[in-house]
Design a protein around this motif. Sequence first.
Motif, short mmCIF file in Angstrom:
data_model
loop_
_atom_site.label_atom_id
_atom_site.label_comp_id
_atom_site.label_asym_id
_atom_site.label_seq_id
_atom_site.Cartn_x
_atom_site.Cartn_y
_atom_site.Cartn_z
N LEU A 82 0.72 -1.20 -0.05
CA LEU A 82 0.00 0.02 0.05
C LEU A 82 0.88 1.26 0.07
CD1 LEU A 82 -2.88 1.48 0.18
CD2 LEU A 82 -2.69 1.05 2.78
N TYR A 83 1.93 1.39 0.90
CA TYR A 83 2.86 2.47 0.85
C TYR A 83 3.61 2.58 -0.31
CZ TYR A 83 1.45 3.76 5.56
OH TYR A 83 1.02 4.19 6.81
N GLU A 84 3.90 1.56 -0.92
CA GLU A 84 4.67 1.56 -2.34
C GLU A 84 3.69 2.08 -3.36
OE1 GLU A 84 7.35 -1.08 -5.40
OE2 GLU A 84 6.47 -2.05 -3.50
N LEU A 85 2.57 1.62 -3.27
CA LEU A 85 1.60 2.49 -4.15
C LEU A 85 1.28 3.84 -4.13
CD1 LEU A 85 -0.55 1.64 -6.78
CD2 LEU A 85 -2.30 1.28 -4.86
N LEU A 86 1.20 4.36 -2.80
CA LEU A 86 1.19 5.75 -2.47
C LEU A 86 2.20 6.54 -2.77
CD1 LEU A 86 -0.51 5.42 1.06
CD2 LEU A 86 -1.65 6.32 -0.93
N TYR A 87 3.48 5.97 -2.51
CA TYR A 87 4.46 6.76 -2.78
C TYR A 87 4.77 6.78 -4.34
CZ TYR A 87 9.55 8.06 -2.57
OH TYR A 87 10.82 8.73 -3.03
N GLU A 88 4.73 5.79 -5.06
CA GLU A 88 4.94 5.48 -6.48
C GLU A 88 3.97 6.39 -7.30
OE1 GLU A 88 4.80 1.64 -7.73
OE2 GLU A 88 6.80 1.25 -7.14
N ASN A 89 2.84 6.66 -6.87
CA ASN A 89 1.82 7.34 -7.52
C ASN A 89 1.37 8.88 -6.98
OD1 ASN A 89 0.52 5.33 -9.75
ND2 ASN A 89 0.92 4.19 -7.81
N ASN A 90 2.20 9.27 -6.04
CA ASN A 90 2.29 10.59 -5.37
C ASN A 90 0.63 10.69 -4.81
OD1 ASN A 90 3.11 12.83 -4.53
ND2 ASN A 90 2.91 13.90 -6.18
N ILE A 91 0.14 9.55 -4.34
CA ILE A 91 -1.19 9.52 -3.66
C ILE A 91 -1.48 10.08 -2.28
CG2 ILE A 91 -3.67 8.32 -3.61
CD1 ILE A 91 -2.36 6.43 -5.77
N TYR A 92 -2.42 10.88 -1.95
CA TYR A 92 -2.88 11.16 -0.68
C TYR A 92 -4.09 11.08 0.00
CZ TYR A 92 1.53 13.92 -1.94
OH TYR A 92 2.66 14.20 -2.48
N THR A 93 -4.85 10.82 -0.79
CA THR A 93 -6.53 10.84 -0.16
C THR A 93 -6.89 9.27 -0.65
OG1 THR A 93 -7.16 11.85 -2.06
CG2 THR A 93 -6.74 13.19 -0.18
N ASN A 94 -7.69 9.42 -1.82
CA ASN A 94 -8.38 8.10 -2.30
C ASN A 94 -7.33 7.30 -3.16
OD1 ASN A 94 -10.67 8.79 -1.22
ND2 ASN A 94 -11.82 9.39 -3.02
N ILE A 95 -7.35 6.20 -2.98
CA ILE A 95 -6.45 5.03 -3.81
C ILE A 95 -7.20 4.10 -4.80
CG2 ILE A 95 -4.73 5.60 -1.90
CD1 ILE A 95 -4.96 2.16 -1.88
N ARG A 96 -6.38 3.75 -5.85
CA ARG A 96 -7.23 2.72 -6.69
C ARG A 96 -7.14 1.32 -5.93
NH1 ARG A 96 -7.40 2.98 -12.41
NH2 ARG A 96 -7.93 0.61 -12.27
N LEU A 97 -8.36 1.07 -5.16
CA LEU A 97 -8.32 -0.18 -4.55
C LEU A 97 -8.09 -1.66 -5.19
CD1 LEU A 97 -8.81 -1.22 -1.49
CD2 LEU A 97 -11.42 -1.27 -2.20
N ASP A 98 -8.59 -1.51 -6.30
CA ASP A 98 -8.48 -2.63 -7.39
C ASP A 98 -6.77 -3.01 -7.63
OD1 ASP A 98 -8.85 -0.19 -8.71
OD2 ASP A 98 -8.65 -1.37 -10.51
N ILE A 99 -6.22 -1.85 -7.87
CA ILE A 99 -4.71 -2.01 -8.07
C ILE A 99 -3.80 -2.45 -6.98
CG2 ILE A 99 -2.53 -0.81 -8.88
CD1 ILE A 99 -4.37 0.98 -10.52
N TYR A 100 -4.29 -1.95 -5.88
CA TYR A 100 -3.72 -2.44 -4.44
C TYR A 100 -4.10 -3.83 -4.29
CZ TYR A 100 -3.23 -2.72 0.53
OH TYR A 100 -2.71 -3.06 1.82
N LEU A 101 -5.31 -3.97 -4.35
CA LEU A 101 -5.60 -5.62 -3.83
C LEU A 101 -5.08 -6.51 -4.83
CD1 LEU A 101 -9.10 -5.35 -2.71
CD2 LEU A 101 -7.20 -5.04 -1.52
N GLU A 102 -4.82 -6.19 -6.18
CA GLU A 102 -4.20 -7.18 -7.29
C GLU A 102 -2.74 -7.38 -6.85
OE1 GLU A 102 -4.14 -5.44 -11.06
OE2 GLU A 102 -6.33 -5.85 -11.36
N LYS A 103 -1.93 -6.35 -5.98
CA LYS A 103 -0.68 -6.23 -5.59
C LYS A 103 -0.40 -7.29 -4.50
CE LYS A 103 1.12 -1.99 -7.44
NZ LYS A 103 2.57 -2.62 -7.54
#
Length: 297
Positions: free
Chosen positions: A155-176
């Motif tokens: 999750l933190y890798e996804l946040l960091y790589e995509n510069n996300i601070y609020t809502n995230i793509r849950l489908d992409i995270y759960l795939e990982k």
Amino acid sequence: AEGVHFYQNKQFDELFGEIGSDPPSSTYVNESIGREIFNTIMAGGEWSGEVEMYDKDKNIRHILLRAYSSKDEDGNVVLLVGSHSDITARKQTENELNRALEAKDALFRELQHRVKNSLTIIFSMISLKMNKTKNSEANELLKDIGTRVRALAELYELLYENNIYTNIRLDIYLEKVTAFITSMADNITIQMDFEETYSPFKDASTIGLILTELVTNAVKHAFPNNRSGTIEIFLKTDIEGIVLEVADNGIGLPEKFNTIKDSSIGFEMITSMVKQLDGTLEYDSNGKVIFTVFIPQ
């Protein structure tokens, strides 16, 4: 163009001084903008927007300008009107807020990076300990802990790589998350059907851990003795909320199984996390074993 300067109010005088009947184009920081405004209103049009202009002391001011012309019966321009609002103080405040926000974003991004690295280090340490532990029960416990840590690290890798601070793509995270768990079980086929779904960061981390526990439990208990099988994972979303479903065609649930009374740490965590999200957990063991989690939005 020649003309007569009829009137400028006191506030205009204080800001720009006595301009006279022929306002110079040098009043504008960008002279081409000044020419564009003049040509537009001389053609009978109207111009409005933000411009930078020099005040009487040659300081740059941010001005909200509306300019237009009036014509006589023959179509000749007889009047030019300009309404100037000094928004310099507002722009300065906006710039200060933007700089503060950029500093906050940079700090938050650095924090994400450090958390991600810390989780990766913890996972590596757990993996090293697993390799040195001969006790199978302890090894299994370390494996479970490592899987949970890795889910958070993803999750933190996804946040960091995509510069996300609020809502995230849950489908992409759960795939990982799913890909990592099932990479350790060659005998199991994973089928995923994920709709594009967005979730607040704080909820995504909990949903990721719920999925981690459900899939890990299926891998560990539904397919003993390296039995082959399939785990299906569905993610759906609608106006009411998010639905996460995990199904397997393994050996089935134990008799008199109950998620509330089941004593395993995994199911205690699942029920606790679902409750934390004000969600519901249901299961069906007719044919396939299906666990369905609903999280209201």
